[in-house]
Design a protein around this motif. Structure first.
Motif, PDB file in Angstrom:
ATOM      1  N   GLN A   1      46.369  42.120  42.253  1.00  0.00           N
ATOM      2  CA  GLN A   1      45.320  41.131  42.001  1.00  0.00           C
ATOM      3  C   GLN A   1      44.043  41.488  42.753  1.00  0.00           C
ATOM      4  OE1 GLN A   1      45.465  38.048  40.123  1.00  0.00           O
ATOM      5  NE2 GLN A   1      43.260  37.938  40.547  1.00  0.00           N
ATOM      6  N   THR A   2      44.172  41.894  44.016  1.00  0.00           N
ATOM      7  CA  THR A   2      43.005  42.225  44.825  1.00  0.00           C
ATOM      8  C   THR A   2      42.320  43.490  44.309  1.00  0.00           C
ATOM      9  OG1 THR A   2      44.077  41.244  46.758  1.00  0.00           O
ATOM     10  CG2 THR A   2      42.189  42.670  47.171  1.00  0.00           C
ATOM     11  N   ILE A   3      43.105  44.502  43.947  1.00  0.00           N
ATOM     12  CA  ILE A   3      42.527  45.737  43.414  1.00  0.00           C
ATOM     13  C   ILE A   3      41.769  45.437  42.122  1.00  0.00           C
ATOM     14  CG2 ILE A   3      43.025  48.055  42.556  1.00  0.00           C
ATOM     15  CD1 ILE A   3      45.520  48.054  44.313  1.00  0.00           C
ATOM     16  N   TYR A   4      42.346  44.594  41.291  1.00  0.00           N
ATOM     17  CA  TYR A   4      41.696  44.191  40.043  1.00  0.00           C
ATOM     18  C   TYR A   4      40.363  43.511  40.331  1.00  0.00           C
ATOM     19  CZ  TYR A   4      40.862  41.173  35.963  1.00  0.00           C
ATOM     20  OH  TYR A   4      40.297  40.503  34.907  1.00  0.00           O
ATOM     21  N   GLU A   5      40.343  42.608  41.291  1.00  0.00           N
ATOM     22  CA  GLU A   5      39.113  41.881  41.628  1.00  0.00           C
ATOM     23  C   GLU A   5      38.068  42.804  42.235  1.00  0.00           C
ATOM     24  OE1 GLU A   5      40.594  38.892  44.229  1.00  0.00           O
ATOM     25  OE2 GLU A   5      41.398  37.623  42.607  1.00  0.00           O
ATOM     26  N   ARG A   6      38.486  43.827  42.977  1.00  0.00           N
ATOM     27  CA  ARG A   6      37.534  44.749  43.609  1.00  0.00           C
ATOM     28  C   ARG A   6      37.058  45.853  42.658  1.00  0.00           C
ATOM     29  NH1 ARG A   6      37.675  44.804  49.313  1.00  0.00           N
ATOM     30  NH2 ARG A   6      38.261  42.718  50.036  1.00  0.00           N
ATOM     31  N   SER A   7      37.688  45.972  41.496  1.00  0.00           N
ATOM     32  CA  SER A   7      37.353  47.045  40.563  1.00  0.00           C
ATOM     33  C   SER A   7      36.191  46.695  39.637  1.00  0.00           C
ATOM     34  CB  SER A   7      38.570  47.407  39.709  1.00  0.00           C
ATOM     35  OG  SER A   7      38.825  46.390  38.744  1.00  0.00           O
ATOM     36  N   GLY A   8      35.904  45.398  39.507  1.00  0.00           N
ATOM     37  CA  GLY A   8      34.860  44.979  38.577  1.00  0.00           C
ATOM     38  C   GLY A   8      35.265  45.115  37.128  1.00  0.00           C
ATOM     39  N   SER A   9      36.553  45.244  36.869  1.00  0.00           N
ATOM     40  CA  SER A   9      37.041  45.433  35.502  1.00  0.00           C
ATOM     41  C   SER A   9      36.696  44.237  34.625  1.00  0.00           C
ATOM     42  CB  SER A   9      38.558  45.647  35.525  1.00  0.00           C
ATOM     43  OG  SER A   9      39.071  45.710  34.207  1.00  0.00           O
ATOM     44  N   SER A  10      36.289  44.525  33.380  1.00  0.00           N
ATOM     45  CA  SER A  10      35.966  43.461  32.432  1.00  0.00           C
ATOM     46  C   SER A  10      37.180  43.070  31.595  1.00  0.00           C
ATOM     47  CB  SER A  10      34.833  43.911  31.497  1.00  0.00           C
ATOM     48  OG  SER A  10      35.225  45.065  30.757  1.00  0.00           O
ATOM     49  N   GLY A  11      38.288  43.790  31.742  1.00  0.00           N
ATOM     50  CA  GLY A  11      39.507  43.482  31.004  1.00  0.00           C
ATOM     51  C   GLY A  11      40.349  42.449  31.729  1.00  0.00           C
ATOM     52  N   THR A  12      41.518  42.199  31.209  1.00  0.00           N
ATOM     53  CA  THR A  12      42.422  41.219  31.808  1.00  0.00           C
ATOM     54  C   THR A  12      43.240  41.860  32.927  1.00  0.00           C
ATOM     55  OG1 THR A  12      44.209  41.720  30.260  1.00  0.00           O
ATOM     56  CG2 THR A  12      42.615  40.032  29.598  1.00  0.00           C
ATOM     57  N   LEU A  13      43.785  41.022  33.801  1.00  0.00           N
ATOM     58  CA  LEU A  13      44.657  41.511  34.863  1.00  0.00           C
ATOM     59  C   LEU A  13      45.893  42.188  34.267  1.00  0.00           C
ATOM     60  CD1 LEU A  13      45.596  41.779  37.797  1.00  0.00           C
ATOM     61  CD2 LEU A  13      46.476  39.425  37.654  1.00  0.00           C
ATOM     62  N   LYS A  14      46.386  41.662  33.175  1.00  0.00           N
ATOM     63  CA  LYS A  14      47.568  42.238  32.534  1.00  0.00           C
ATOM     64  C   LYS A  14      47.297  43.666  32.082  1.00  0.00           C
ATOM     65  CE  LYS A  14      50.885  41.436  28.785  1.00  0.00           C
ATOM     66  NZ  LYS A  14      51.263  40.529  27.667  1.00  0.00           N
ATOM     67  N   LYS A  15      46.150  43.875  31.444  1.00  0.00           N
ATOM     68  CA  LYS A  15      45.802  45.222  30.982  1.00  0.00           C
ATOM     69  C   LYS A  15      45.545  46.148  32.165  1.00  0.00           C
ATOM     70  CE  LYS A  15      42.638  47.679  27.909  1.00  0.00           C
ATOM     71  NZ  LYS A  15      41.472  47.551  26.989  1.00  0.00           N
ATOM     72  N   PHE A  16      44.893  45.632  33.207  1.00  0.00           N
ATOM     73  CA  PHE A  16      44.624  46.417  34.401  1.00  0.00           C
ATOM     74  C   PHE A  16      45.934  46.832  35.072  1.00  0.00           C
ATOM     75  CE2 PHE A  16      43.588  47.020  38.887  1.00  0.00           C
ATOM     76  CZ  PHE A  16      42.425  47.784  38.824  1.00  0.00           C
ATOM     77  N   SER A  17      46.875  45.917  35.172  1.00  0.00           N
ATOM     78  CA  SER A  17      48.181  46.203  35.787  1.00  0.00           C
ATOM     79  C   SER A  17      48.936  47.252  34.985  1.00  0.00           C
ATOM     80  CB  SER A  17      49.007  44.919  35.893  1.00  0.00           C
ATOM     81  OG  SER A  17      48.365  43.965  36.715  1.00  0.00           O
ATOM     82  N   PHE A  18      48.800  47.204  33.661  1.00  0.00           N
ATOM     83  CA  PHE A  18      49.435  48.215  32.801  1.00  0.00           C
ATOM     84  C   PHE A  18      48.908  49.612  33.154  1.00  0.00           C
ATOM     85  CE2 PHE A  18      49.304  50.841  28.952  1.00  0.00           C
ATOM     86  CZ  PHE A  18      50.651  50.820  28.574  1.00  0.00           C
TER      87      PHE A  18
END
Length: 333
Positions: free
Chosen positions: A270-287
Motif C-alpha cells: 500500500q505504501t509503495i503504491y502511494e509513493r509511486s504516483g501510480s494512476s492505476g488501482t492498487l490491485k493492478k499495481f500489486s499484480f
C-alpha cells in the motif's frame, strides 16, 4: 564433452552484464520452465565495448533529499503522458507535489539524463576536493552519443530526437516541497521550496538538423547538495538499472537502494503504491509487484512477499546479505 562445452558457451553468451555463470544458468532454466518473463531488457550493441573511463553512476543522498528519493518525482508509465496533472505525496514531515506542463510529465526514463549530470558533477567535485581540477558549475554539456551510451540505449536517430522531448519535459515538470524540521535554535520551522527538474536546456544540432550536443542546467537544490556539503552522501546505482524495463521496477530498485542499502528493508504494498504516483488501482499495481517478485532479476536485490498487519509486504534484500531474526519496522504497516 563437446555438448557440455557448447552448453557453457550458450549460457555465457546469454548472460546479462554483471551476471555470473551460475546466475545465468539458473535464470535460463527458470525461463525454459515457463517462469515469469524477465524485467530486464537486452543491452544495446554499443555495450559490447564499455567505456572503462565513463564515471560510475551516482545518486543524490542527503538528508533533505531522502524523502524526495522515496517518492516518484516523475511518471512511471510509458504510455500515459499525464500532461497538466499534479501528483501529491503526503509525508510524515510535510508533502511533495509534482506538476507537469502541456508537454507531459517527465518520465523515469527522462530522469536518466539528470542522473548522468549528477554523476559527472559528483565526480568533478571529488576531483576538485582532491585538488585535481576546477570547481564545477551547474551546466552540463554532453555529446548526444555519450548520453545514449551512458544510459545504455541504442545509438539511433529516433533515440537522439527523443532527447529533445526529454529536455522539454524535465524543464516543465515542477517539484514543490514543504517540510517541517527543527532549526538550530530549537524552534520548529516549515520550509517550502520548488523547482523544475532541470532549470534550463539548450539543444545544439548539426548541419543535418540532428541533435549533437545537449546543454542542461541542474536544479539549484541538486547542485547545492553535492557542492556545498563537506561530505555529501552519494549512493552508487548499479549499471543494470538502465536495463530495467518496467517503470515500477525502476522505482522499486531506487526504493531498495535507498531503504535497504547493503542489508534489507520491508515496505507495505500500500505504501509503495502511494509513493509511486501510480494512476492505476492498487490491485493492478500489486499484480505488477508480484510479477517483479516472480521474475526475481532485479539488480543487486532479491524481492519476496510476506504478510503484514494491513496487507502484503515487499521484502527487499541485498543479495549477499541475510535477514536477521530481530523484529523490524515495516514501512506503512
Amino acid at each position: 564433452m563437446d555438448r557440455v562445452r557448447d552448453q557453457r558457451r550458450r549460457i555465457e553468451a546469454e548472460a546479462r552484464p554483471g551476471e555470473s555463470y551460475n546466475e545465468a544458468s539458473a535464470r535460463l532454466r527458470q525461463e525454459k520452465a515457463g517462469a515469469a518473463p524477465s524485467t530486464i531488457r537486452r543491452p544495446p550493441k554499443s555495450d559490447q565495448q564499455i567505456d572503462l573511463f565513463m564515471p560510475a553512476l551516482y545518486d543524490v543522498g542527503t538528508k533533505d533529499s531522502r524523502s524526495i528519493m522515496d517518492v516518484a518525482v516523475f511518471r512511471l508509465s510509458k504510455k500515459e503522458k499525464r500532461a497538466g496533472e499534479v501528483i501529491r505525496y503526503d509525508l510524515p514531515d510535510g508533502h511533495v507535489e509534482v506538476s507537469s506542463g502541456p508537454a507531459g510529465m517527465a518520465s523515469v526514463w527522462d530522469y536518466d539524463l539528470v542522473l548522468m549530470a549528477v554523476s559527472h558533477l559528483t565526480e568533478a567535485m571529488n576531483r576538485y576536493r582532491d585538488g585535481k581540477g576546477e570547481k564545477p558549475g551547474r551546466v552540463f554539456r554532453p555529446h548526444v552519443g555519450d548520453v545514449l551510451k551512458f544510459c545504455r540505449r541504442a545509438d539511433g536517430g529516433k533515440q537522439k530526437d527523443d532527447l529533445v522531448a526529454t529536455c522539454i519535459r524535465l524543464n516543465t515538470t515542477h517539484v514543490a516541497m514543504q517540510r517541517t524540521k527543527k532549526a538550530k535554535n530549537g524552534r520548529t520551522v516549515t520550509i517550502s521550496e520548488g523547482e523544475a527538474l532541470i532549470s534550463r536546456y539548450k539543444i545544439i544540432t548539426n548541419e543535418n538538423g540532428k541533435p549533437e550536443y545537449i546543454e542542461i542546467e541542474l536544479a539549484e537544490w541538486m547542485f547545492r547538495e553535492i557542492v556545498e556539503g563537506k561530505n555529501p552522501e552519494v549512493l552508487t546505482v548499479h549499471p543494470d538499472y538502465f536495463l530495467i524495463d518496467p517503470g515500477i521496477g525502476r522505482f522499486v530498485y531506487r526504493l531498495a537502494r535507498r531503504a535497504a542499502g547493503k542489508t534489507h528493508a520491508k515496505w507495505a504494498f500500500q505504501t509503495i503504491y502511494e509513493r509511486s504516483g501510480s494512476s492505476g488501482t492498487l490491485k493492478k499495481f500489486s499484480f505488477t509487484l508480484r510479477k517483479l517478485i516472480e521474475a526475481n532479476d532485479m539488480p543487486e536485490y532479491t524481492l519476496s512477499e510476506e504478510k503484514g498487519q494491513i496487507g502484503p509486504v515487499l521484502v527487499m534484500q541485498y543479495r549477499s546479505a541475510s535477514i536477521g531474526t530481530a523484529e523490524e519496522e515495516i514501512i506503512g504497516s
